[in-house]
Design a protein around this motif. Structure first.
Motif, short mmCIF file in Angstrom:
data_model
loop_
_atom_site.label_atom_id
_atom_site.label_comp_id
_atom_site.label_asym_id
_atom_site.label_seq_id
_atom_site.Cartn_x
_atom_site.Cartn_y
_atom_site.Cartn_z
N ILE A 461 38.12 46.64 41.58
CA ILE A 461 39.15 47.26 40.74
C ILE A 461 39.10 48.78 40.83
CG2 ILE A 461 39.78 47.66 38.32
CD1 ILE A 461 39.33 44.70 37.83
N ALA A 462 37.89 49.33 41.01
CA ALA A 462 37.75 50.79 41.10
C ALA A 462 38.51 51.36 42.29
CB ALA A 462 36.27 51.17 41.18
N LYS A 463 38.88 50.52 43.26
CA LYS A 463 39.62 50.98 44.44
C LYS A 463 41.12 51.00 44.21
CE LYS A 463 36.11 48.92 47.48
NZ LYS A 463 35.86 47.88 48.52
N GLY A 464 41.58 50.52 43.05
CA GLY A 464 43.01 50.43 42.79
C GLY A 464 43.64 51.80 42.57
N PRO A 465 44.95 51.84 42.39
CA PRO A 465 45.90 50.70 42.39
C PRO A 465 46.10 50.13 43.80
CG PRO A 465 47.09 52.76 42.15
CD PRO A 465 45.64 53.11 42.11
N PHE A 466 46.74 48.94 43.84
CA PHE A 466 46.81 48.18 45.09
C PHE A 466 48.26 47.88 45.47
CE2 PHE A 466 43.12 47.06 42.56
CZ PHE A 466 42.06 47.18 43.43
N VAL A 467 48.57 47.98 46.73
CA VAL A 467 49.79 47.36 47.23
C VAL A 467 49.47 45.89 47.43
CG1 VAL A 467 50.66 49.46 48.29
CG2 VAL A 467 49.20 47.91 49.63
N ALA A 468 50.50 45.08 47.63
CA ALA A 468 50.32 43.63 47.64
C ALA A 468 49.27 43.15 48.65
CB ALA A 468 51.65 42.94 47.86
N PRO A 469 49.31 43.60 49.92
CA PRO A 469 48.28 43.13 50.87
C PRO A 469 46.87 43.51 50.44
CG PRO A 469 50.16 44.08 52.05
CD PRO A 469 50.34 44.43 50.61
N GLU A 470 46.71 44.68 49.83
CA GLU A 470 45.38 45.09 49.37
C GLU A 470 44.90 44.20 48.22
OE1 GLU A 470 45.64 49.91 50.31
OE2 GLU A 470 46.28 49.13 48.36
N ALA A 471 45.81 43.84 47.33
CA ALA A 471 45.45 42.96 46.22
C ALA A 471 45.00 41.60 46.74
CB ALA A 471 46.63 42.80 45.26
N ARG A 472 45.68 41.12 47.79
CA ARG A 472 45.28 39.82 48.36
C ARG A 472 43.93 39.92 49.06
NH1 ARG A 472 48.85 37.07 53.01
NH2 ARG A 472 48.23 39.04 54.00
N SER A 473 43.73 40.95 49.87
CA SER A 473 42.46 41.08 50.59
C SER A 473 41.30 41.32 49.63
CB SER A 473 42.54 42.23 51.61
OG SER A 473 42.76 43.47 50.94
N GLY A 474 41.58 41.89 48.46
CA GLY A 474 40.54 42.11 47.45
C GLY A 474 40.28 40.89 46.59
N GLY A 475 41.01 39.79 46.84
CA GLY A 475 40.79 38.56 46.08
C GLY A 475 41.42 38.57 44.70
N LEU A 476 42.31 39.54 44.44
CA LEU A 476 42.93 39.60 43.11
C LEU A 476 44.17 38.74 43.04
CD1 LEU A 476 42.51 43.42 42.42
CD2 LEU A 476 41.01 41.53 41.75
N VAL A 477 44.82 38.44 44.18
CA VAL A 477 45.91 37.47 44.24
C VAL A 477 45.63 36.55 45.42
CG1 VAL A 477 47.53 39.12 43.24
CG2 VAL A 477 47.43 38.84 45.73
N ASP A 478 46.32 35.41 45.45
CA ASP A 478 46.03 34.40 46.46
C ASP A 478 46.99 34.40 47.64
OD1 ASP A 478 43.82 32.90 45.06
OD2 ASP A 478 45.41 32.71 43.56
N VAL A 479 48.27 34.69 47.37
CA VAL A 479 49.27 34.55 48.43
C VAL A 479 50.39 35.53 48.19
CG1 VAL A 479 50.52 32.75 47.18
CG2 VAL A 479 50.70 32.85 49.67
N LEU A 480 51.05 35.96 49.24
CA LEU A 480 52.21 36.84 49.14
C LEU A 480 53.46 36.01 49.39
CD1 LEU A 480 50.96 39.99 51.09
CD2 LEU A 480 50.64 39.38 48.68
N ALA A 481 54.44 36.15 48.50
CA ALA A 481 55.65 35.32 48.62
C ALA A 481 56.80 36.01 47.91
CB ALA A 481 55.42 33.94 48.02
N TYR A 482 57.97 35.97 48.56
CA TYR A 482 59.20 36.45 47.92
C TYR A 482 59.69 35.40 46.92
CZ TYR A 482 59.42 40.14 51.46
OH TYR A 482 59.14 41.23 52.25
N ASP A 483 60.69 35.79 46.14
CA ASP A 483 61.25 34.86 45.15
C ASP A 483 61.71 33.56 45.80
OD1 ASP A 483 60.77 36.49 43.04
OD2 ASP A 483 62.86 36.76 42.43
N ASP A 484 62.37 33.68 46.95
CA ASP A 484 62.92 32.48 47.58
C ASP A 484 61.85 31.61 48.22
OD1 ASP A 484 63.00 33.28 50.78
OD2 ASP A 484 63.26 35.00 49.45
N GLU A 485 60.61 32.09 48.23
CA GLU A 485 59.52 31.31 48.80
C GLU A 485 58.63 30.67 47.73
OE1 GLU A 485 58.64 33.72 52.95
OE2 GLU A 485 57.87 34.58 51.06
N ILE A 486 58.99 30.88 46.46
CA ILE A 486 58.16 30.35 45.38
C ILE A 486 58.08 28.83 45.44
CG2 ILE A 486 58.00 30.09 42.87
CD1 ILE A 486 59.02 32.89 42.55
N ASP A 487 59.22 28.19 45.76
CA ASP A 487 59.23 26.72 45.81
C ASP A 487 58.19 26.21 46.80
OD1 ASP A 487 61.27 27.07 44.06
OD2 ASP A 487 62.78 25.98 45.20
#
Length: 825
Positions: A461-487
């Motif tokens: 967290i001390a390395k934040g803030p994060f763009v989406a790929p950084e959040a994923r590589s840091g284990g803070l989110v699992d997957v990147l997806a647009y709204d139309d890919e939520i399904d």
């Protein structure tokens, strides 16, 4: 509205009395509603057999009924179409009967009836309704008939209903009077229902008794049966019916057999409704909830209740939370939302969070979900917790305003914000300690949810803030997806195809008659002031008035249908007198009914004062509480007046006559005397806490002296009883009051949804000057915080002591500034 409805209905009935009637040869006829008792059938077909029940119609309904029985069954054959609509306190309906009738000489003929019904309920227990009917037929003796039927239904208990119906009471035909009773023997629930009634013919004196039975069939619908006996005194003729209603969402279909006179007939019915009854399981689905604004106090509770409902819904396999704003306005609220997500998972539901431009509270909540997805162009604007406190001493000096305050005790820091340019050493240390406590709670929850060691999480967290790929590589989110890919993400999480549907609160048919036993949630939200609650527009500040909150507690205490009370406190305090007025009503309520306190974001200073009514106190770990202390003072405006060129002369009849004046400072003697009075108020505060918490005054003082604690720390110091949110408080009072899990909740005081609310909701963006043609003035966030901090003092009386938390002490979790979306009380 109810009074007007009753007057309108009475006027229509009076008009029916004066309506000319032809010399009618037969009473009005209608297609029967098999198995529906006169005292309990609450669907649209009640237009014909008891219009009073139309007032209890849960929602709009379109119904078709068909009956075809033998001549000996005593049943009118044909088709009926009903449309029932509840509108603005009234219920109205239209019905068309297409009948096959038998003439006195045994011939068959067709007759049509058009009926209009109007009904109203007088509270939850009493309803009255009237139906006006007109007939049309080719045969003259069946044409142009007119009939009025009026019904009254009384439901004094959840298990008992009684009705009386006068049929065709304005005609020359054979008037008929129905009297019926219905019972629900299993705790008043709709599982089983027995109806007993009798129909009395005025002209002949014949009495036709009838009995009905309704039984809910789990996961199917309702089994119905009835039996009636005609010509009871002469040659009894029995007619019976058995049938089944099958429910699927808002559709109903039913049918059965009619037995009578040696013949066997049948009936069928179908309905399209805006409400549901228990029936066939719906196809499994994944419920989608989208948040576009950060919930305020009441909408936060609405969100919790929504998630709790989904946890108990057997037709829900999963939940998708699309967060376009922070899901909570504080860490304590985030704890409660996270708890609701854990409850969903414990109930076997899968949970997905989808984020865009997220902050720390989104991460805290979503760490409890199965998976976190993020828009590839989004980000996590979070690098740790921070806090900020504003000090107004410098700006007041520049204005020539002198703040003159006396406080008890050394940790009561609110007064420092008006007298200093920065915090004292005690204040600085207290603020640091509080931030570290909150940071520990945050790291524990996020680390546990993401299965990440706290040491690793803190470094990440001390390395934040994060763009989406950084959040994923840091284990803070699992997957990147647009709204139309939520399904696709949902289907991957669910392990197969998923039916995703936007969640909407269903409208269900009532489980009980009359007024069921309820739990009241009474809100104390906002800065505490004497008098009635108010709102300060443009800055969105809510003021909780002592009279308003006291009346809400009294109303909950005196309402016989309210069996338990949860006092939800969301305030940093304010007027000590307001706190004492509210506490008195809370004490009386706690003595009368099962009572518990639920602390939200903050229940500190005057908010804590009001909490010690004697019932158990529940606090979230991150709740800000304590701050047991008093300060008192005023500002001296003489310097400001001098800068403005205003001269001032004062005269007094006694040395202290103008001691509270805003145009001179306190004298040293007055300050000493003021210190004595503040100590007296502090001792009263300590005494109230000692009495309510069953502690010794010296033990209270040891953890008081203005010190602020988290809920976890307060538990260790015996200032609260249990760690838990609103859910645990509701479970506690529900258990002590012996109420079922689905006992309804009622909220006091009611929301004040008015024009000021709409203006207040704009306060986070701009303040619109009222002059015609004025250009909107955008208020920078820092100045808006300053305005919010000072706004309550526009209404505080400078002559009264205050029990209030530090002003504008905020904890930041990153992310975009929250636009709190809520009604102001």
């Amino acid at each position: 509205m109810k009074k007007l409805s009753a007057l309108a209905l009475g006027g229509l009935a009076l008009a029916a009395l004066t309506t000319p009637s032809s010399d009618l040869h037969a009473q009005s006829a209608y297609v029967p509603a098999p198995g529906r008792p006169v005292a309990a059938g609450d669907d649209a077909s009640s237009i014909a057999y008891n219009p009073a029940n139309l007032a209890f119609l849960p929602g709009a309904e379109l119904r078709w009924t068909m009956a075809q029985a033998g001549a000996g069954a005593g049943t009118t054959n044909g088709h009926a179409f009903d449309l029932g609509l509840p509108i603005l306190g009234l219920s109205t309906g239209l019905r068309v009967d297409l009948l096959d009738v038998t003439t006195p000489i045994g011939a068959s003929a067709s007759q049509r009836w058009l009926r209009w019904a109007l009904a109203t309920s007088l509270g939850d227990m009493v309803s009255i309704g009237t139906t006006f009917g007109w007939s049309y037929a080719e045969r003259r003796d069946l044409d142009e008939q007119f009939g009025v039927t009026t019904g009254l239904t009384i439901r004094p208990f959840t298990w008992f209903s009684a009705s009386a119906v006068a049929r065709d009471w304005t005609t020359n035909a054979d008037r008929r009077y129905d009297v019926g009773f219905a019972f629900r023997p299993f705790w008043g629930r709709r599982y089983a229902e027995l109806g007993l009634e009798a129909s009395i013919h005025e002209r002949t004196g014949d009495v036709t008794p009838r009995a009905t039975l309704g039984l809910d069939v789990p996961h199917v619908g309702r089994l119905r049966g009835e039996v009636s006996v005609r010509d009871l005194a002469a040659s009894p003729d029995v007619t019976a019916m058995v049938g089944l209603d099958v429910n699927l969402a808002m559709l109903q279909a039913g049918g059965g057999a009619i037995f009578g006179g040696g013949d066997v007939g049948y009936y069928a019915t179908a309905a399209l409704r805006s409400y549901r009854e228990p029936g066939l399981p719906l196809p499994k689905r994944v419920a989608r909830i989208r948040l576009d604004g950060t919930p305020g106090v009441r909408k936060h509770v609405q969100l919790l209740r929504r998630l709790w409902r989904l946890a108990e819904d057997r037709n829900v396999d999963g939940v998708v939370l699309q967060l376009r704003a922070e899901p909570a306005s504080s860490l304590a609220h985030a704890e409660e939302v996270g708890d609701a997500i854990r409850l969903l998972r414990a109930s076997g539901k899968k949970v997905l969070c989808h984020l865009e431009d997220a902050g720390g509270r989104s991460l805290h909540v979503c760490a409890q979900a199965d998976r976190i997805a993020m828009n590839p162009a989004g980000g996590l604007r979070f690098a740790g917790l921070s806090s900020q406190y504003m000090y107004y001493g410098g700006v007041l000096d520049k204005l020539g305003v002198r703040a003159d305050f006396v406080r008890v005790a050394e940790h009561k820091l609110a007064a420092e914000q008006f007298t200093r340019k920065e915090s004292s050493e005690i204040g600085r240390q207290d603020h640091k300690d509080l931030l570290m406590q909150l940071e520990g709670i945050y790291m524990h929850d996020v680390g546990g949810g993401r299965r990440m060691p706290v040491s690793t999480l803190r470094k990440t967290i001390a390395k934040g803030p994060f763009v989406a790929p950084e959040a994923r590589s840091g284990g803070l989110v699992d997957v990147l997806a647009y709204d139309d890919e939520i399904d696709e993400v949902v289907e991957e999480m669910m392990g197969g195809r998923a039916r995703i549907i936007d969640d909407a609160t269903p409208s269900n048919a009532p489980t009980w008659w009359g007024t069921p036993s309820k739990i009241a949630v009474v809100y104390l939200s906002g800065d505490m002031v004497d008098g009635e609650s108010q709102t300060i527009p443009f800055v969105g500040v809510r003021l909780a008035g002592s009279y308003t909150i006291a009346k809400a507690l009294k109303r909950a205490r005196e309402d016989a249908s309210v069996k338990a009370v949860v006092f939800r406190i969301e305030t940093g305090g304010g007027s000590s007198l307001a706190a004492d007025v509210i506490l008195r009503e809370a004490i009386l309520t706690a003595k009368a009914k099962p009572f518990a306190v639920s602390m939200g974001t903050a229940a500190a200073s005057g908010g804590y004062y009001a909490a010690v009514a004697g019932g158990p106190i529940f606090a979230n770990r991150a709740t800000i509480t304590g701050s047991i202390g008093i300060f008192y003072g005023k500002v001296d405006l003489v310097g400001l007046l001098g800068k403005l060129g205003v001269g001032l002369e004062q005269f007094r009849s006694a040395p202290r006559a103008d001691a509270e004046s805003l145009y001179r400072p306190f004298t040293e003697e007055e300050r000493i005397e003021l210190g004595v009075k503040v100590k007296q108020f502090y001792d009263l505060f300590i005494a109230r806490v000692a009495e309510g918490r069953k502690m010794k005054p010296e033990d209270v003082d040891a953890v008081a002296r203005g010190r602020v604690w988290t809920g976890q720390q307060a538990l260790e110091r015996k200032l609260v009883d249990r760690i838990g949110g609103l859910r645990e408080a509701l479970d506690d009072v529900r258990s002590r009051a012996e109420l079922p899990r689905d006992a309804p909740l009622v909220e006091f005081p009611e929301d004040d949804d008015n024009v000021l609310l709409a203006l207040a909701k704009l306060a986070g963006i701009a303040a619109i000057m009222p002059q015609a043609g004025a250009v909107p003035i955008v208020i920078p966030p820092a100045l808006l915080d300053l305005a919010r901090g000072l706004a309550p003092f526009m209404v505080y009386d400078g002559t009264k002591p205050l029990a209030r938390l530090d002003l504008v002490g905020d904890v930041s979790f990153g992310g975009a500034p929250a636009t709190v979306d809520d009604e102001l009380p």
